[in-house]
Design an enzyme around this catalytic site. Structure first.
Site, PDB file in Angstrom:
ATOM      1  N   LYS A 114       9.812  17.635 -14.476  1.00 45.13           N
ATOM      2  CA  LYS A 114       9.442  17.484 -15.889  1.00 45.13           C
ATOM      3  C   LYS A 114       9.766  18.737 -16.684  1.00 45.13           C
ATOM      4  O   LYS A 114      10.268  18.655 -17.808  1.00 45.13           O
ATOM      5  CB  LYS A 114       7.958  17.121 -16.033  1.00 45.13           C
ATOM      6  CG  LYS A 114       7.705  15.677 -15.638  1.00 45.13           C
ATOM      7  CD  LYS A 114       6.328  15.178 -15.996  1.00 45.13           C
ATOM      8  CE  LYS A 114       6.232  13.686 -15.664  1.00 45.13           C
ATOM      9  NZ  LYS A 114       4.856  13.193 -15.663  1.00 45.13           N
ATOM     10  N   LYS A 197      13.326   2.041  -9.850  1.00 47.03           N
ATOM     11  CA  LYS A 197      11.951   1.582  -9.745  1.00 47.03           C
ATOM     12  C   LYS A 197      11.489   1.023 -11.090  1.00 47.03           C
ATOM     13  O   LYS A 197      11.759   1.628 -12.128  1.00 47.03           O
ATOM     14  CB  LYS A 197      11.098   2.801  -9.352  1.00 47.03           C
ATOM     15  CG  LYS A 197       9.704   2.475  -8.906  1.00 47.03           C
ATOM     16  CD  LYS A 197       9.011   3.734  -8.424  1.00 47.03           C
ATOM     17  CE  LYS A 197       7.558   3.712  -8.826  1.00 47.03           C
ATOM     18  NZ  LYS A 197       6.838   4.922  -8.513  1.00 47.03           N
ATOM     19  N   LYS A 200       6.546   1.698 -16.305  1.00 49.40           N
ATOM     20  CA  LYS A 200       5.948   1.479 -17.617  1.00 49.40           C
ATOM     21  C   LYS A 200       6.762   2.164 -18.703  1.00 49.40           C
ATOM     22  O   LYS A 200       6.694   1.801 -19.852  1.00 49.40           O
ATOM     23  CB  LYS A 200       4.515   2.041 -17.642  1.00 49.40           C
ATOM     24  CG  LYS A 200       3.511   1.179 -16.893  1.00 49.40           C
ATOM     25  CD  LYS A 200       2.087   1.729 -17.012  1.00 49.40           C
ATOM     26  CE  LYS A 200       1.844   2.869 -16.061  1.00 49.40           C
ATOM     27  NZ  LYS A 200       0.451   3.309 -15.976  1.00 49.40           N
TER      28      LYS A 200
HETATM   29  P1  AMP Z   1       2.428   4.755 -12.683  1.00 44.87           P
HETATM   30  O1  AMP Z   1       2.526   3.593 -13.611  1.00 44.87           O
HETATM   31  O2  AMP Z   1       3.770   5.291 -12.321  1.00 44.87           O
HETATM   32  O3  AMP Z   1       1.450   5.783 -13.122  1.00 44.87           O
HETATM   33  O4  AMP Z   1       1.893   4.193 -11.300  1.00 44.87           O
HETATM   34  C1  AMP Z   1       0.566   3.808 -11.062  1.00 44.87           C
HETATM   35  C2  AMP Z   1       0.478   3.139  -9.716  1.00 44.87           C
HETATM   36  O5  AMP Z   1       1.304   1.979  -9.645  1.00 44.87           O
HETATM   37  C3  AMP Z   1       0.915   4.029  -8.551  1.00 44.87           C
HETATM   38  O6  AMP Z   1       0.040   3.801  -7.457  1.00 44.87           O
HETATM   39  C4  AMP Z   1       2.298   3.562  -8.228  1.00 44.87           C
HETATM   40  O7  AMP Z   1       2.653   3.749  -6.903  1.00 44.87           O
HETATM   41  C5  AMP Z   1       2.240   2.081  -8.583  1.00 44.87           C
HETATM   42  N1  AMP Z   1       3.568   1.679  -9.083  1.00 44.87           N
HETATM   43  C6  AMP Z   1       4.127   2.018 -10.255  1.00 44.87           C
HETATM   44  N2  AMP Z   1       5.356   1.468 -10.394  1.00 44.87           N
HETATM   45  C7  AMP Z   1       5.584   0.777  -9.252  1.00 44.87           C
HETATM   46  C8  AMP Z   1       6.690  -0.008  -8.761  1.00 44.87           C
HETATM   47  N3  AMP Z   1       7.803  -0.185  -9.479  1.00 44.87           N
HETATM   48  N4  AMP Z   1       6.574  -0.580  -7.549  1.00 44.87           N
HETATM   49  C9  AMP Z   1       5.451  -0.425  -6.824  1.00 44.87           C
HETATM   50  N5  AMP Z   1       4.392   0.298  -7.217  1.00 44.87           N
HETATM   51  C10 AMP Z   1       4.451   0.902  -8.416  1.00 44.87           C
END
Ligand code: AMP
Ligand code: TRP
Length: 334
Positions: A114, A197, A200
């Protein structure tokens, strides 16, 4: 029997969670709450490290909490709360920052990525101490296990190091937590760019399935998902990332084996397969979406539930914080 303790959390960084959050985190959390004394937070203090509109951050915090509940995290069984409602998080983070090495924090790859992206002047100190606050989240609750994605592994390693360092310097105070790293098969990729991946914060919305979207919109995105020209529904991550990703989603939501789904669609085209998947996704999301929207319709009740849960969390957290202050030699107010 006393259940082992589990802690996890997510940032309130969007209005809606995406299907990767649902399959990779929420479905597992929901399952784990039976065998663990589970704590799930909406980590709004962490979200402050990114630029945020204040009113939007507040809304996203409620929306994230509502989606936890709608997805089956039960606030009467698990402790589901907003991080900033428990002041001990910020307080323990300060105490832990004094036993964290500057170089040690600087080696965190998420921070390095970052700060390299934004430049030193546009990088706030909160991004640097982000993992210390995360360690405080976990250690306040004497956590045994922390389910996270593999991108968080290094932060959990730091948490373990800090716990061990504190314990050896000041006496046994913290449980040293164990990470439970998300299965590879639980990783969901962008529908338009199936080697990235799903996130959001994706640049384009077309490849992201949002939990709170109109079901018909999600169905359309699935019908337009990138596949390949082979025309055979089979799992092969390397050669067929698009179809493989759709198979993983299908299997995760239906509870079926990938091989059984391949058999069902043998000799049929991608159109049929996508239609089948759209039905599975819509029937899973529809009730979750309705529950979340109903919860958000009555914010007074949602806020009450969150306050009650924060009270439960605070009583555990304050006990740990008080021990920490004592052991570090802070004079306690009588
Ligand atoms: P984040 O939205 O990146 O803060 O992720 C929050 C949680 O969702 C974490 O435990 C991530 O591992 C899971 N997560 C986010 N994006 C994915 C994805 N594309 N596939 C699987 N798990 C995800
Ligand atoms: N940093 C985590 C993420 O981005 C979120 C988080 C904050 C967390 N505190 C935590 C996860 C404590 C597990 C335990 O996904």
């Amino acid at each position: 029997m006393i259940k082992p303790r589990l802690y996890s959390g997510m940032q309130p960084s969007a209005d809606s969670l995406q299907i990767g959050n649902y399959i990779g985190a929420l479905m597992q959390w929901r399952e784990l709450q039976d065998s663990y004394d589970a704590y799930f937070s909406v980590v709004d203090l962490h979200a402050l490290t990114q630029p945020n509109d204040p009113a939007e951050l507040r809304a996203k915090t409620r929306r994230t909490a509502a989606q936890y509940i709608a997805a089956g995290i039960e606030p009467s069984r698990s402790t589901l709360y907003v991080q900033s409602h428990v002041s001990a998080h910020s307080e323990l983070a300060w105490a832990l920052s004094t036993i964290t090495g500057f170089g040690e924090a600087g080696r965190m790859t998420q921070f390095k990525d970052k700060s390299a992206r934004y430049g030193a002047d546009a990088t706030n100190v909160g991004l640097f101490t982000y993992p210390v606050l995360m360690a405080a989240d976990i250690l306040l609750y004497q956590t045994d296990v922390v389910p996270v994605g593999d991108d968080q592994k290094q932060h959990i390693e730091l948490t373990r190091d800090l716990a061990e360092r504190f314990n050896s310097r000041y006496g046994q105070t913290f449980t040293v937590p164990t990470p439970v790293i998300q299965r590879d098969t639980a990783r969901i990729y962008d529908l338009q760019n199936p080697t990235a991946k799903m996130s959001k914060s994706a640049e384009s919305d077309a490849g992201v399935l949002w939990l709170l979207d109109e079901p018909s919109k999600s169905a359309k995105k699935i019908m337009r998902a990138v596949t390949d020209s082979e025309g055979v529904v089979r799992f092969d991550r390397e050669a067929k990332p698009g179809v493989s990703n759709l198979l993983v989603i299908y299997a995760a939501l239906s509870g079926r084996q990938i091989a059984a789904i391949e058999d069902e669609y043998a000799g049929r085209g991608y159109g049929d397969f996508k239609k089948g998947l759209a039905e599975v996704v819509v029937s899973e999301f529809e009730p979750v979406r309705e529950r979340a929207l109903a919860l958000l319709d009555d914010t007074a009740e949602l806020d009450r539930v969150l306050a009650e849960n924060a009270g439960r969390a605070a009583s555990v957290a304050n006990r740990t914080l008080s021990d920490v202050y004592d052991r570090m030699g802070l004079l306690r107010r009588v």
